[in-house]
Design a protein around this motif. Structure first.
Motif, PDB file in Angstrom:
ATOM      1  N   VAL A 149       0.858  -1.186   0.000  1.00 62.75           N
ATOM      2  CA  VAL A 149       0.000   0.000   0.000  1.00 62.75           C
ATOM      3  C   VAL A 149       0.892   1.233   0.000  1.00 62.75           C
ATOM      4  O   VAL A 149       1.640   1.459   0.955  1.00 62.75           O
ATOM      5  CB  VAL A 149      -0.916   0.032   1.243  1.00 62.75           C
ATOM      6  N   THR A 150       0.817   2.023  -1.051  1.00 58.41           N
ATOM      7  CA  THR A 150       1.616   3.256  -1.096  1.00 58.41           C
ATOM      8  C   THR A 150       0.943   4.278  -2.007  1.00 58.41           C
ATOM      9  O   THR A 150       0.190   3.925  -2.922  1.00 58.41           O
ATOM     10  CB  THR A 150       3.065   2.973  -1.548  1.00 58.41           C
ATOM     11  N   GLY A 151       1.186   5.542  -1.723  1.00 62.64           N
ATOM     12  CA  GLY A 151       0.600   6.624  -2.509  1.00 62.64           C
ATOM     13  C   GLY A 151      -0.881   6.824  -2.268  1.00 62.64           C
ATOM     14  O   GLY A 151      -1.561   7.432  -3.089  1.00 62.64           O
ATOM     15  N   GLN A 152      -1.375   6.369  -1.114  1.00 56.44           N
ATOM     16  CA  GLN A 152      -2.805   6.399  -0.855  1.00 56.44           C
ATOM     17  C   GLN A 152      -3.167   7.360   0.272  1.00 56.44           C
ATOM     18  O   GLN A 152      -2.363   7.641   1.161  1.00 56.44           O
ATOM     19  CB  GLN A 152      -3.298   4.997  -0.483  1.00 56.44           C
ATOM     20  N   VAL A 153      -4.408   7.850   0.221  1.00 62.17           N
ATOM     21  CA  VAL A 153      -4.998   8.594   1.330  1.00 62.17           C
ATOM     22  C   VAL A 153      -6.073   7.698   1.934  1.00 62.17           C
ATOM     23  O   VAL A 153      -7.063   7.362   1.275  1.00 62.17           O
ATOM     24  CB  VAL A 153      -5.621   9.923   0.869  1.00 62.17           C
ATOM     25  N   ILE A 154      -5.865   7.281   3.172  1.00 65.70           N
ATOM     26  CA  ILE A 154      -6.798   6.384   3.847  1.00 65.70           C
ATOM     27  C   ILE A 154      -7.750   7.220   4.690  1.00 65.70           C
ATOM     28  O   ILE A 154      -7.344   7.901   5.630  1.00 65.70           O
ATOM     29  CB  ILE A 154      -6.049   5.379   4.752  1.00 65.70           C
ATOM     30  N   ASP A 155      -9.034   7.168   4.349  1.00 64.27           N
ATOM     31  CA  ASP A 155     -10.036   7.898   5.113  1.00 64.27           C
ATOM     32  C   ASP A 155     -10.211   7.222   6.470  1.00 64.27           C
ATOM     33  O   ASP A 155     -10.479   6.025   6.558  1.00 64.27           O
ATOM     34  CB  ASP A 155     -11.362   7.908   4.347  1.00 64.27           C
ATOM     35  N   ALA A 156     -10.070   8.005   7.534  1.00 64.93           N
ATOM     36  CA  ALA A 156     -10.198   7.478   8.896  1.00 64.93           C
ATOM     37  C   ALA A 156     -11.265   8.262   9.646  1.00 64.93           C
ATOM     38  O   ALA A 156     -11.046   8.722  10.766  1.00 64.93           O
ATOM     39  CB  ALA A 156      -8.856   7.563   9.614  1.00 64.93           C
ATOM     40  N   SER A 157     -12.413   8.419   9.002  1.00 72.48           N
ATOM     41  CA  SER A 157     -13.473   9.256   9.564  1.00 72.48           C
ATOM     42  C   SER A 157     -14.717   8.482   9.961  1.00 72.48           C
ATOM     43  O   SER A 157     -15.681   9.078  10.452  1.00 72.48           O
ATOM     44  CB  SER A 157     -13.878  10.329   8.537  1.00 72.48           C
ATOM     45  N   GLY A 158     -14.733   7.174   9.749  1.00 73.77           N
ATOM     46  CA  GLY A 158     -15.947   6.407  10.019  1.00 73.77           C
ATOM     47  C   GLY A 158     -17.047   6.673   9.004  1.00 73.77           C
ATOM     48  O   GLY A 158     -18.204   6.339   9.226  1.00 73.77           O
ATOM     49  N   GLY A 159     -16.669   7.308   7.883  1.00 71.32           N
ATOM     50  CA  GLY A 159     -17.671   7.612   6.851  1.00 71.32           C
ATOM     51  C   GLY A 159     -18.385   8.920   7.107  1.00 71.32           C
ATOM     52  O   GLY A 159     -19.607   9.020   6.977  1.00 71.32           O
ATOM     53  N   LEU A 160     -17.616   9.974   7.466  1.00 75.04           N
ATOM     54  CA  LEU A 160     -18.222  11.278   7.730  1.00 75.04           C
ATOM     55  C   LEU A 160     -18.676  11.936   6.426  1.00 75.04           C
ATOM     56  O   LEU A 160     -17.922  12.032   5.474  1.00 75.04           O
ATOM     57  CB  LEU A 160     -17.202  12.182   8.431  1.00 75.04           C
ATOM     58  N   PHE A 161     -19.943  12.378   6.405  1.00 73.16           N
ATOM     59  CA  PHE A 161     -20.517  13.106   5.267  1.00 73.16           C
ATOM     60  C   PHE A 161     -20.353  12.366   3.949  1.00 73.16           C
ATOM     61  O   PHE A 161     -19.947  12.941   2.942  1.00 73.16           O
ATOM     62  CB  PHE A 161     -19.910  14.505   5.147  1.00 73.16           C
ATOM     63  N   LEU A 162     -20.691  11.097   3.939  1.00 72.40           N
ATOM     64  CA  LEU A 162     -20.643  10.344   2.679  1.00 72.40           C
ATOM     65  C   LEU A 162     -21.858  10.644   1.797  1.00 72.40           C
ATOM     66  O   LEU A 162     -21.828  10.415   0.609  1.00 72.40           O
ATOM     67  CB  LEU A 162     -20.575   8.843   2.966  1.00 72.40           C
ATOM     68  N   GLY A 163     -22.913  11.131   2.407  1.00 72.72           N
ATOM     69  CA  GLY A 163     -24.126  11.420   1.664  1.00 72.72           C
ATOM     70  C   GLY A 163     -25.313  11.401   2.601  1.00 72.72           C
ATOM     71  O   GLY A 163     -25.173  11.162   3.815  1.00 72.72           O
ATOM     72  N   PRO A 164     -26.531  11.640   2.082  1.00 70.27           N
ATOM     73  CA  PRO A 164     -27.725  11.627   2.939  1.00 70.27           C
ATOM     74  C   PRO A 164     -27.916  10.256   3.587  1.00 70.27           C
ATOM     75  O   PRO A 164     -27.641   9.225   2.991  1.00 70.27           O
ATOM     76  CB  PRO A 164     -28.854  11.907   1.941  1.00 70.27           C
ATOM     77  N   ARG A 165     -28.355  10.275   4.848  1.00 62.55           N
ATOM     78  CA  ARG A 165     -28.632   9.033   5.568  1.00 62.55           C
ATOM     79  C   ARG A 165     -30.135   8.880   5.712  1.00 62.55           C
ATOM     80  O   ARG A 165     -30.840   9.804   6.105  1.00 62.55           O
ATOM     81  CB  ARG A 165     -27.957   9.052   6.942  1.00 62.55           C
ATOM     82  N   THR A 166     -30.618   7.710   5.371  1.00 62.26           N
ATOM     83  CA  THR A 166     -32.071   7.491   5.430  1.00 62.26           C
ATOM     84  C   THR A 166     -32.464   6.823   6.734  1.00 62.26           C
ATOM     85  O   THR A 166     -31.626   6.241   7.412  1.00 62.26           O
ATOM     86  CB  THR A 166     -32.497   6.602   4.268  1.00 62.26           C
TER      87      THR A 166
END
Length: 254
Positions: free
Chosen positions: A237-254
């Protein structure tokens, strides 16, 4: 035997918060950890003490980032403590906080943000490379601010976008040495240092309700991802940005 036994790690900004958690977890996996601090010497001593009480090994090095001699001051202490040993893991965690929206940010605040958040990690990496063992790890803490529009964090988000680009380009350059270079982007993360920020009425619930996994992040959530990237398990794994937010603001939640 732990998978980081015998390795050395430098963690900037490790006197509190996410950096402290990263340092403690790296040490728990067997690494000798260099605990960098800017002004919070007591916090750095507390981090070292926590590591030592758990059976690990660490030492503290002070250098206030953002000044002309910051990197040389840092590495004078790093090299003295390493005593000829190579460096295996570099975690650029130290950062200045957001300065405010466009209408209020001063040139001085803007320049300070870039000096600490962009210039310092760039030249820390440059200075660390002769010490860094082939097959080493470079991990820089970014932010989910790079993927969402927050008018109160424009200049801060710009600095984090810069280190994400830096990580990608350096991954390509340093791959010939087997060195991986990645970024980790936390979201809203509650720590002992910033806990009061989330006490504003309704804020914690609002953020949790906008997060796919339904809660605020904790320092350990981010630290565990950093430890993975520092390990042999992340060798591809190299050259990556790993999101460590728990899925913050991925989209509307139903």
């Amino acid at each position: 035997m732990s998978d980081l036994t015998g390795r050395t790690a430098l963690v900037t900004g490790a006197s509190r918060g996410i950096g402290q958690a990263i340092a403690a977890r790296l040490a728990a996996r067997g690494a000798v950890v260099i605990v960098h601090f800017g002004t919070d010497e007591d916090g750095a001593k507390a981090t070292v003490g926590e590591i030592e009480r758990a059976g690990g090994t660490a030492f503290a090095v002070g250098a206030e980032l953002g000044g002309d001699d910051d990197v040389e001051t840092l590495f004078a202490g790093v090299e003295a403590g390493l005593a000829g040993r190579p460096l295996d893991i570099l975690v650029n965690n130290a950062a200045a906080a957001p300065a405010g929206p466009l209408g209020t940010t001063t040139r001085k605040e803007f320049d300070h943000l870039f000096a600490v958040n962009v210039r310092a990690p760039y030249f820390i990496i440059q200075r660390a490379l002769p010490l860094l063992r082939d097959g080493g790890r470079i991990i820089t803490i970014s932010s989910v601010a790079t993927r969402m529009a927050n008018s109160a964090q424009t200049s801060f988000a710009m600095t984090k976008g810069a280190v994400e680009t830096m990580s990608m380009t350096l991954a390509n350059e340093l791959g010939a040495r087997g060195i991986t270079v990645n970024a980790v982007a936390p979201g809203a993360t509650r720590t002992a240092a910033n806990g009061a920020l989330f006490e504003a009425p309704g804020l914690a619930g609002l953020i949790a309700g906008s997060t796919a996994l339904g809660r605020l992040g904790e320092a350990g959530d981010v630290a565990d991802i950093v430890v993975f990237l520092a390990s042999d398990a992340a060798r591809w794994v190299t050259g990556q940005v790993i999101d460590a937010s728990g899925g913050l603001f991925l989209g509307p939640r139903t």
